[in-house]
Design a protein around this motif. Structure first.
Motif, mmCIF file in Angstrom:
data_model
loop_
_atom_site.group_PDB
_atom_site.id
_atom_site.type_symbol
_atom_site.label_atom_id
_atom_site.label_comp_id
_atom_site.label_asym_id
_atom_site.label_seq_id
_atom_site.Cartn_x
_atom_site.Cartn_y
_atom_site.Cartn_z
ATOM 1 N N SER A 71 10.944 -14.962 5.819
ATOM 2 C CA SER A 71 11.260 -15.439 7.175
ATOM 3 C C SER A 71 10.951 -16.929 7.370
ATOM 4 O O SER A 71 10.553 -17.355 8.439
ATOM 5 N N LYS A 72 11.158 -17.714 6.317
ATOM 6 C CA LYS A 72 10.977 -19.161 6.422
ATOM 7 C C LYS A 72 12.211 -19.768 7.073
ATOM 8 O O LYS A 72 13.316 -19.262 6.930
ATOM 9 N N SER A 73 12.005 -20.884 7.765
ATOM 10 C CA SER A 73 13.114 -21.638 8.338
ATOM 11 C C SER A 73 13.125 -23.027 7.731
ATOM 12 O O SER A 73 12.066 -23.606 7.473
ATOM 13 N N ALA A 74 14.337 -23.548 7.497
ATOM 14 C CA ALA A 74 14.447 -24.891 6.929
ATOM 15 C C ALA A 74 15.841 -25.439 7.155
ATOM 16 O O ALA A 74 16.795 -24.693 7.368
ATOM 17 N N THR A 75 15.936 -26.757 7.090
ATOM 18 C CA THR A 75 17.214 -27.446 7.049
ATOM 19 C C THR A 75 17.449 -27.802 5.590
ATOM 20 O O THR A 75 16.590 -28.407 4.950
ATOM 21 N N THR A 76 18.581 -27.398 5.060
ATOM 22 C CA THR A 76 18.900 -27.622 3.659
ATOM 23 C C THR A 76 20.055 -28.600 3.550
ATOM 24 O O THR A 76 21.141 -28.338 4.069
#
Length: 182
Positions: A71-76
């Motif tokens: 459940s990690k969030s990131a901008t890739t």
């Protein structure tokens, strides 16, 4: 997965003649460009895909309904491969014109008796398995060995590693892959 394999997959643009194939080809591009895991890729809403920016990126954010590991969030940020970006942009324009912004970018397509429709469908529970099967069909169609969605992630990593020159670049690649450390 290598660049050459993805180029072979996108050599033909079927468009509306075969919407499901077009979608799968675009997803092959997005997987290689982003290194996203299959679960995240199939759950990306349209509004989380930004292909027309100076530095194209996707938002793998749990609050958008994206299914990420732990459940990690990131901008890739995506690799800058013009042919892949151009192909994915064609699909992106199509989905933006035909679906609401919260609809999956990897849109469900209803197929019956050779007819394909892009009516609003609720994505199935086994979208990751469906993506795996569809990529297998695409690879068979183009005479390529079977590649899983995770092998596109490996292709993304190898392509990036071959181009990294500084520790900052290695760190950025690691962050894009949503790894905890280098």
């Amino acid at each position: 997965v290598s660049c050459e394999e993805v180029l072979e997959i996108i050599r033909t643009t079927p468009g509306k003649a075969n919407t499901a194939l077009w979608r799968d080809q675009a997803m092959a591009c997005l997987l290689f460009l982003s290194g996203a895991r299959a679960g995240a890729a199939v759950s990306l809403p349209i509004h989380a895909v930004h292909l027309n920016e100076k530095y194209p990126y996707i938002e793998q954010k749990v609050e958008y309904g994206v299914k990420t590991k732990n459940s990690k969030s990131a901008t890739t940020y995506l690799h800058n491969i013009p042919e892949f970006l151009d192909f994915a942009r064609g699909w992106d324009e199509f989905v933006r014109a035909n679906f609401p912004q919260d609809h999956p970018w990897y849109a469900p397509i209803y197929q019956e008796w050779g007819e394909q429709t892009t009516k609003l469908l609720i994505p199935g529970k086994y979208r990751t398995d469906a993506l795996r099967k569809r990529l297998g069909m695409v690879n068979d169609l183009f005479g390529l060995p079977h590649r899983s969605p995770h092998q596109y992630r490996h292709g993304y990593a190898l392509y990036g590693l071959e181009r990294c020159k500084t520790m900052a670049e290695y760190h950025a690649l690691s962050r894009n892959m949503m790894h905890s450390n280098i």
